[in-house]
Design a protein around this motif. Structure first.
Motif, PDB file in Angstrom:
ATOM      1  N   SER A  28      12.553 -10.333  -2.959  1.00  0.00           N
ATOM      2  CA  SER A  28      11.384 -10.189  -3.342  1.00  0.00           C
ATOM      3  C   SER A  28      10.637  -9.361  -2.159  1.00  0.00           C
ATOM      4  O   SER A  28       9.465  -8.712  -2.887  1.00  0.00           O
ATOM      5  N   SER A  29      10.747  -9.343  -0.911  1.00  0.00           N
ATOM      6  CA  SER A  29      10.108  -8.661  -0.072  1.00  0.00           C
ATOM      7  C   SER A  29      10.200  -7.045  -0.289  1.00  0.00           C
ATOM      8  O   SER A  29       9.301  -6.208  -0.136  1.00  0.00           O
ATOM      9  N   SER A  30      11.439  -6.713  -0.793  1.00  0.00           N
ATOM     10  CA  SER A  30      11.879  -5.285  -1.260  1.00  0.00           C
ATOM     11  C   SER A  30      10.799  -4.972  -2.562  1.00  0.00           C
ATOM     12  O   SER A  30      10.129  -3.911  -2.445  1.00  0.00           O
ATOM     13  N   ILE A  31      10.836  -5.787  -3.612  1.00  0.00           N
ATOM     14  CA  ILE A  31       9.913  -5.621  -4.668  1.00  0.00           C
ATOM     15  C   ILE A  31       8.381  -5.581  -4.253  1.00  0.00           C
ATOM     16  O   ILE A  31       7.658  -4.712  -4.747  1.00  0.00           O
ATOM     17  N   ILE A  32       7.917  -6.472  -3.387  1.00  0.00           N
ATOM     18  CA  ILE A  32       6.474  -6.243  -2.841  1.00  0.00           C
ATOM     19  C   ILE A  32       6.527  -5.160  -2.280  1.00  0.00           C
ATOM     20  O   ILE A  32       5.256  -4.350  -2.331  1.00  0.00           O
ATOM     21  N   SER A  33       7.307  -4.394  -1.463  1.00  0.00           N
ATOM     22  CA  SER A  33       7.101  -3.249  -0.672  1.00  0.00           C
ATOM     23  C   SER A  33       7.016  -2.195  -1.794  1.00  0.00           C
ATOM     24  O   SER A  33       6.331  -1.244  -1.496  1.00  0.00           O
ATOM     25  N   ILE A  34       7.829  -2.175  -2.832  1.00  0.00           N
ATOM     26  CA  ILE A  34       7.715  -1.023  -3.540  1.00  0.00           C
ATOM     27  C   ILE A  34       6.616  -1.136  -4.344  1.00  0.00           C
ATOM     28  O   ILE A  34       5.850  -0.161  -4.646  1.00  0.00           O
ATOM     29  N   LEU A  35       5.940  -2.438  -5.018  1.00  0.00           N
ATOM     30  CA  LEU A  35       4.693  -2.443  -5.267  1.00  0.00           C
ATOM     31  C   LEU A  35       3.378  -1.973  -4.530  1.00  0.00           C
ATOM     32  O   LEU A  35       2.537  -1.267  -4.855  1.00  0.00           O
ATOM     33  N   ARG A  36       3.697  -2.348  -3.080  1.00  0.00           N
ATOM     34  CA  ARG A  36       2.679  -1.767  -2.157  1.00  0.00           C
ATOM     35  C   ARG A  36       2.503  -0.276  -2.175  1.00  0.00           C
ATOM     36  O   ARG A  36       1.611   0.506  -2.302  1.00  0.00           O
ATOM     37  N   LYS A  37       3.633   0.317  -2.067  1.00  0.00           N
ATOM     38  CA  LYS A  37       3.726   1.703  -2.183  1.00  0.00           C
ATOM     39  C   LYS A  37       3.469   2.583  -3.416  1.00  0.00           C
ATOM     40  O   LYS A  37       2.539   3.444  -3.552  1.00  0.00           O
ATOM     41  N   ALA A  38       3.611   1.795  -4.532  1.00  0.00           N
ATOM     42  CA  ALA A  38       2.986   2.298  -5.708  1.00  0.00           C
ATOM     43  C   ALA A  38       1.527   2.273  -5.688  1.00  0.00           C
ATOM     44  O   ALA A  38       0.888   3.313  -6.352  1.00  0.00           O
ATOM     45  N   ALA A  39       1.063   0.947  -5.196  1.00  0.00           N
ATOM     46  CA  ALA A  39      -0.416   0.882  -5.253  1.00  0.00           C
ATOM     47  C   ALA A  39      -0.944   1.963  -4.208  1.00  0.00           C
ATOM     48  O   ALA A  39      -2.158   2.728  -4.711  1.00  0.00           O
ATOM     49  N   LEU A  40      -0.346   2.383  -3.199  1.00  0.00           N
ATOM     50  CA  LEU A  40      -0.911   3.357  -2.221  1.00  0.00           C
ATOM     51  C   LEU A  40      -0.968   4.694  -2.688  1.00  0.00           C
ATOM     52  O   LEU A  40      -1.840   5.547  -2.425  1.00  0.00           O
ATOM     53  N   ARG A  41       0.372   4.889  -3.381  1.00  0.00           N
ATOM     54  CA  ARG A  41       0.413   6.257  -3.974  1.00  0.00           C
ATOM     55  C   ARG A  41      -0.766   6.525  -5.084  1.00  0.00           C
ATOM     56  O   ARG A  41      -1.220   7.707  -4.926  1.00  0.00           O
ATOM     57  N   ARG A  42      -1.295   5.589  -5.885  1.00  0.00           N
ATOM     58  CA  ARG A  42      -2.211   5.859  -6.773  1.00  0.00           C
ATOM     59  C   ARG A  42      -3.485   5.751  -5.965  1.00  0.00           C
ATOM     60  O   ARG A  42      -4.389   6.699  -6.387  1.00  0.00           O
ATOM     61  N   LYS A  43      -3.733   5.132  -5.082  1.00  0.00           N
ATOM     62  CA  LYS A  43      -5.165   5.287  -4.052  1.00  0.00           C
ATOM     63  C   LYS A  43      -5.097   6.652  -3.365  1.00  0.00           C
ATOM     64  O   LYS A  43      -5.900   7.273  -3.436  1.00  0.00           O
ATOM     65  N   ASP A  44      -4.122   7.209  -2.925  1.00  0.00           N
ATOM     66  CA  ASP A  44      -4.141   8.509  -2.531  1.00  0.00           C
ATOM     67  C   ASP A  44      -4.378   9.540  -3.510  1.00  0.00           C
ATOM     68  O   ASP A  44      -5.105  10.500  -3.191  1.00  0.00           O
ATOM     69  N   SER A  45      -3.724   9.422  -4.535  1.00  0.00           N
ATOM     70  CA  SER A  45      -4.021  10.243  -5.738  1.00  0.00           C
ATOM     71  C   SER A  45      -5.364  10.318  -6.078  1.00  0.00           C
ATOM     72  O   SER A  45      -5.921  11.426  -6.351  1.00  0.00           O
ATOM     73  N   ALA A  46      -5.892   9.009  -6.321  1.00  0.00           N
ATOM     74  CA  ALA A  46      -7.412   8.923  -6.548  1.00  0.00           C
ATOM     75  C   ALA A  46      -8.370   9.742  -5.726  1.00  0.00           C
ATOM     76  O   ALA A  46      -9.067  10.558  -6.042  1.00  0.00           O
ATOM     77  N   ALA A  66      -5.537  -0.912  -8.819  1.00  0.00           N
ATOM     78  CA  ALA A  66      -6.138  -2.327  -8.960  1.00  0.00           C
ATOM     79  C   ALA A  66      -5.125  -3.225  -9.662  1.00  0.00           C
ATOM     80  O   ALA A  66      -4.974  -4.582  -9.407  1.00  0.00           O
ATOM     81  N   ILE A  67      -4.471  -2.773 -10.919  1.00  0.00           N
ATOM     82  CA  ILE A  67      -3.579  -3.618 -11.690  1.00  0.00           C
ATOM     83  C   ILE A  67      -2.303  -4.112 -10.700  1.00  0.00           C
ATOM     84  O   ILE A  67      -2.204  -5.213 -10.817  1.00  0.00           O
ATOM     85  N   ILE A  68      -2.010  -3.104 -10.163  1.00  0.00           N
ATOM     86  CA  ILE A  68      -0.679  -3.270  -9.226  1.00  0.00           C
ATOM     87  C   ILE A  68      -1.004  -4.303  -8.356  1.00  0.00           C
ATOM     88  O   ILE A  68      -0.300  -5.248  -7.872  1.00  0.00           O
ATOM     89  N   SER A  69      -2.195  -3.985  -7.452  1.00  0.00           N
ATOM     90  CA  SER A  69      -2.456  -4.811  -6.364  1.00  0.00           C
ATOM     91  C   SER A  69      -2.677  -6.273  -6.905  1.00  0.00           C
ATOM     92  O   SER A  69      -2.571  -7.268  -6.032  1.00  0.00           O
ATOM     93  N   ALA A  70      -3.073  -6.511  -7.983  1.00  0.00           N
ATOM     94  CA  ALA A  70      -3.328  -7.898  -8.502  1.00  0.00           C
ATOM     95  C   ALA A  70      -2.091  -8.764  -8.363  1.00  0.00           C
ATOM     96  O   ALA A  70      -2.085  -9.883  -8.259  1.00  0.00           O
TER      97      ALA A  70
END
Length: 137
Positions: A28-46, A66-70
């Motif tokens: 689960s820690s790998s999946i959490i890391s993947i989701l955190r990186k995905a949210a961060l990429r979107r924030k950077d893109s924004a 925001a959806i991913i971070s939830a």
């Protein structure tokens, strides 16, 4: 807020790839890391879209972040990070003077106690540097 199917597929493909690397299934820690990186990429893109005067695309990216971070658990607070770092610094022998070497040891010890997916790694780096500077003076 509707999450674009393409972005969802890209996140799922990263999870599936992680699943193949560490059978029988990704921790689960790998999946959490993947989701955190995905949210961060979107924030950077924004942020980049805002600089390019494209608020419509920035809003879309921020909504997806925001959806991913939830789905993510909260990260440790700076106070909690400081507490653990102080404990780690207290374990270091006082004879070690090379701060670069010590910093590596501090990170290694810190991440042996705390899952990397549960902290903002930039915050850990900042706090470790501050505490080590404060500690050495």
């Amino acid at each position: 807020m509707r999450l674009n199917l393409v972005y969802l597929q890209s996140i799922l493909s990263e999870v599936y790839a992680a699943d193949k690397i560490s059978p029988p299934k990704a921790p689960s820690s790998s999946i959490i890391s993947i989701l955190r990186k995905a949210a961060l990429r979107r924030k950077d893109s924004a942020a980049q879209f805002i600089q390019a005067s494209r608020p419509d695309l920035a809003d879309k990216e921020e909504n997806e972040a925001a959806i991913i971070s939830a789905f993510l658990p909260p990260v440790l607070s700076e106070d909690a990070i400081d507490s653990i770092l102080t404990e780690v610094l207290a374990e270091l022998p006082p004879s070690q003077t090379d701060s670069r070497k010590n910093l590596g040891r501090v990170y290694k010890s810190f991440y042996s106690k705390v899952d990397k997916s549960m902290v903002d790694t930039d915050a850990v780096k900042r706090r470790a540097e501050v505490l080590m500077t404060f500690d050495s003076s």
